[in-house]
Design an enzyme around this catalytic site. Structure first.
Site, mmCIF file in Angstrom:
data_model
loop_
_atom_site.group_PDB
_atom_site.id
_atom_site.type_symbol
_atom_site.label_atom_id
_atom_site.label_comp_id
_atom_site.label_asym_id
_atom_site.label_seq_id
_atom_site.Cartn_x
_atom_site.Cartn_y
_atom_site.Cartn_z
ATOM 1 N N LYS A 119 26.355 -2.687 -0.010
ATOM 2 C CA LYS A 119 27.828 -2.678 -0.151
ATOM 3 C C LYS A 119 28.467 -1.803 0.913
ATOM 4 C CE LYS A 119 27.262 -2.520 -5.139
ATOM 5 N NZ LYS A 119 27.709 -1.773 -6.327
ATOM 6 N N ARG A 161 11.031 3.990 3.077
ATOM 7 C CA ARG A 161 10.789 3.065 4.194
ATOM 8 C C ARG A 161 12.076 2.293 4.445
ATOM 9 N NH1 ARG A 161 5.769 -1.102 4.627
ATOM 10 N NH2 ARG A 161 4.764 0.877 5.171
ATOM 11 N N ARG A 193 0.800 -1.221 0.000
ATOM 12 C CA ARG A 193 0.000 0.000 0.000
ATOM 13 C C ARG A 193 0.838 1.279 0.000
ATOM 14 N NH1 ARG A 193 -2.784 -3.810 1.638
ATOM 15 N NH2 ARG A 193 -0.808 -4.380 2.533
ATOM 16 N N THR A 194 1.773 1.375 0.933
ATOM 17 C CA THR A 194 2.483 2.642 1.099
ATOM 18 C C THR A 194 3.300 2.949 -0.154
ATOM 19 O OG1 THR A 194 2.630 2.038 3.420
ATOM 20 C CG2 THR A 194 3.889 3.951 2.731
ATOM 21 N N HIS A 253 5.094 5.765 11.500
ATOM 22 C CA HIS A 253 4.552 5.650 10.144
ATOM 23 C C HIS A 253 3.610 6.847 9.989
ATOM 24 C CE1 HIS A 253 3.223 4.038 6.458
ATOM 25 N NE2 HIS A 253 2.955 2.795 6.796
HETATM 26 N N1 CP Z 1 -0.241 -0.083 5.878
HETATM 27 C C1 CP Z 1 0.951 -0.322 5.318
HETATM 28 O O1 CP Z 1 1.965 0.290 5.681
HETATM 29 O O2 CP Z 1 0.925 -1.272 4.349
HETATM 30 P P1 CP Z 1 2.165 -1.743 3.482
HETATM 31 O O3 CP Z 1 3.123 -2.439 4.416
HETATM 32 O O4 CP Z 1 1.597 -2.667 2.435
HETATM 33 O O5 CP Z 1 2.803 -0.528 2.893
#
Ligand code: CP
Length: 340
Positions: free
Chosen positions: A87, A108, A58-59, A136
């Site tokens: 590396k 991320r 999703r993110t 998050h």
């Molecule tokens: N909600 C969320 O962070 O989903 P993903 O891990 O699929 O990005």
């Protein structure tokens, strides 16, 4: 108010109430574009560096979709092992290089604090797409936006609401960020439902407490679900010392239609940041709830695009000129006989 233009978005701590409400107003203006009623090319020529060093559906995809919907281009790096970080390159060096290839970066990474460290080397704004068990922030913003819409559809506001957070509250970064954001509102009742070993960290409880909200900490699911919002979470296996350790808690707090009928209010809204773990030994949110109109999980995921579009537009300073770059949508992507 928080100055969005040119800012890194690293933590929900950056926001005050007025900034969030402003962002949500901008998110509302994104609906025609997200729903393919209109297009805007306001970010034509801009490049998003979308760096995902940890799994995501999703993110990652909604960051990319949001940028594309504003007319921009997306360059992706996926997986630590396919980048020069494998590396031994530092986050600082990676940031110095990739930020000269991009106008904005979403990232991320599995380590807490890593996105902030990266941002120190970046010449363009960096948005935190999740850093370890820490935060998050964009998920919390889309969760709060969803709560606002769901509450409003029941004639209620965020102020005065009751939320029950369920499951892995220790490693679940989304509930940390969301609790902090909700603490900016008034008179919230929090019920934190988790095994003792996976309880909400005390620094989050302190924030809730200092902001004057009510809270209850319990290990008991039954009898504690009569909230406006029940926010279910997944056991974050990837943050446990071992799979065996995670297995001790997997499947402990399941929600299904029978539990909903017995323990929730008739209009309790069910949220989950997703992914839900649908394997038989986990199944924290059963598929038998899929037709329940109060299951908001897919509306929540859809809202991620609106909120991320709003973040891109505000950090790049184009939120007031979307319409100047508008054009028509000339295709039809709706499936015939749509049954969903
Ligand atoms: N909600 C969320 O962070 O989903 P993903 O891990 O699929 O990005």
């Amino acid at each position: 108010m928080f100055k969005f233009q040119g800012a890194d978005i690293l933590s929900v701590n950056q926001f005050d109430h007025a900034s969030i409400e402003y962002l949500f107003t901008i998110a509302d203006t994104m609906q025609p574009y997200a729903h393919r009623k209109k297009r805007t090319r306001v970010l034509d020529g801009a490049i998003l560096g979308n760096l995902f060093f940890e799994p995501s559906t999703r993110t990652r995809v909604s960051f990319g979709t949001a940028f594309n919907l504003l007319g921009g281009h997306v360059r992706e790096t996926v997986g630590l092992s396919s980048s020069a970080l494998a590396k031994g390159e530092s986050l600082y060096d990676t940031a110095r290089v990739l930020s000269s290839y991009s106008d904005i970066i979403a990232m991320r990474h599995p380590d807490s604090g890593s996105v902030a460290e990266f941002a120190e080397g970046s010449r363009v704004p960096v948005i935190n797409g999740g850093d370890g068990a820490n935060e998050h922030p964009t998920q919390a913003l889309l969760d709060l936006y969803t709560i606002s819409k769901e509450q409003s559809s029941h004639g209620k506001t965020i102020d005065g609401m009751h939320i029950a957070m369920v499951g892995d509250l220790k490693y679940g970064r989304t509930v940390h960020s969301l609790s902090k954001l909700l603490s900016l509102y008034k008179n919230i009742k929090f019920t934190f439902i988790a095994p003792d070993e996976l309880a909400m960290p005390s620094y989050i409880i302190d924030i809730v407490d200092k902001a004057g909200h009510q809270y209850e900490i319990t290990e008991q699911l039954e009898g504690n679900l009569d909230a406006d919002i029940v926010y279910q979470t997944r056991i974050q296996q990837e943050r446990f010392p071992s799979e065996e350790e995670a297995n001790k808690y997997r499947g402990k707090f399941r929600l299904n239609q029978a539990i909903y009928t017995q323990h929730c209010k008739s209009n309790t809204v069910i949220m989950h940041p997703l992914p839900r773990d649908s394997r038989a030994d986990a199944n924290e949110l059963d598929n038998d709830m899929n037709q329940n109109p109060n299951l908001a999980i897919f509306r929540q995921a859809d809202n991620g695009v609106l909120v991320r579009m709003a973040l891109f537009a505000t950090t790049l300073g184009v939120e007031s000129i979307l319409k100047d770059h508008e054009c028509d949508v000339i295709w039809h992507s709706q499936k015939a006989n749509l049954g969903l």
